[in-house]
Design a protein around this motif. Structure first.
Motif, PDB file in Angstrom:
ATOM      1  N   GLU A 136     -13.281 -31.643   9.163  1.00 35.26           N
ATOM      2  CA  GLU A 136     -12.718 -33.000   9.103  1.00 35.26           C
ATOM      3  C   GLU A 136     -11.250 -32.962   8.704  1.00 35.26           C
ATOM      4  O   GLU A 136     -10.791 -32.014   8.068  1.00 35.26           O
ATOM      5  CB  GLU A 136     -13.475 -33.819   8.052  1.00 35.26           C
TER       6      GLU A 136
ATOM      7  N   ARG B 278      -7.208 -30.498   6.170  1.00 35.28           N
ATOM      8  CA  ARG B 278      -8.287 -30.248   7.122  1.00 35.28           C
ATOM      9  C   ARG B 278      -9.199 -29.165   6.561  1.00 35.28           C
ATOM     10  O   ARG B 278      -8.724 -28.235   5.897  1.00 35.28           O
ATOM     11  CB  ARG B 278      -7.684 -29.780   8.448  1.00 35.28           C
TER      12      ARG B 278
ATOM     13  N   PRO C 211     -15.272 -40.779   7.717  1.00 34.35           N
ATOM     14  CA  PRO C 211     -14.619 -40.301   8.944  1.00 34.35           C
ATOM     15  C   PRO C 211     -13.879 -41.391   9.722  1.00 34.35           C
ATOM     16  O   PRO C 211     -12.777 -41.155  10.234  1.00 34.35           O
ATOM     17  CB  PRO C 211     -15.782 -39.723   9.761  1.00 34.35           C
TER      18      PRO C 211
ATOM     19  N   THR D 235      -8.442 -35.468   6.598  1.00 32.87           N
ATOM     20  CA  THR D 235      -8.425 -36.615   5.683  1.00 32.87           C
ATOM     21  C   THR D 235      -7.007 -36.882   5.200  1.00 32.87           C
ATOM     22  O   THR D 235      -6.198 -35.957   5.090  1.00 32.87           O
ATOM     23  CB  THR D 235      -9.401 -36.380   4.503  1.00 32.87           C
TER      24      THR D 235
END
Ligand code: TYD
Length: 151
Positions: free
Chosen positions: A4, A85, A133, A6
């Protein structure tokens, strides 16, 4: 585990109290990779877009003033925006950050150690971290162009 991205913002209280390096250090230690960074100007428009989902909250106008540095004399409303990440990055960053309310944040988290609630009841919790997300995708796109993020 999902990889992910962020968004993290070192908020004006974090900058004012010289905690920018500490935030980066803690995030690096969590095993995440910094893939974008910039000092950027928080316009009124950007602040309101960033916190659009909270516009009906009683603390909203204070939050806009706070994120724009109006309580901390931050020149030109600059803020450090970062994208990290990694595996489960959203949860991992929020674990390092601690709970939203600094009084409820666990000892040893950034907010637990350095956050406070002012006598005017303003939360000063040092950093922003995306909460899920969908928020992360929206916020990364709001603060960074695609070509500013390492692919
Ligand atoms: P929120 O998005 O709920 O939390 P987080 O930043 O942990 O994702 O809230 C955004 C900001 O609003 C939060 O960082 C501080 C401020 N805030 C208050 O000032 N008072 C409150 O009661 C809440 C819930 C948030």
């Amino acid at each position: 585990m999902p990889i992910e991205q962020t968004l993290i913002l070192v908020k004006p209280d974090g900058a004012h109290r010289k905690l920018t390096g500490l935030v980066i250090d803690r995030l690096d230690a969590a095993g995440l990779e910094m893939v974008a960074a910039k000092m950027t100007c928080v316009t009124e428009k950007l602040a309101r877009e960033h916190y659009a989902a909270l516009s009906d909250k009683p603390f909203f106008e204070g939050l806009i003033k706070y994120i724009r540095g109006e309580f901390h004399g931050i020149k030109d409303h600059r803020i450090l925006a970062l994208v990290y990440r990694g595996e489960n990055a959203i949860k991992a960053v929020r674990a390092v950050a601690g709970a939203t309310n600094p009084e409820q944040a666990a000892p040893g988290t950034i907010r637990g150690s350095f956050g406070r609630i002012t006598t005017a009841q303003q939360f000063e919790n040092v950093l922003h971290a995306s909460s899920d997300p969908a928020d992360a995708a929206r916020e990364v796109a709001l603060w960074f162009r695609k070509d500013e993020i390492i692919p």
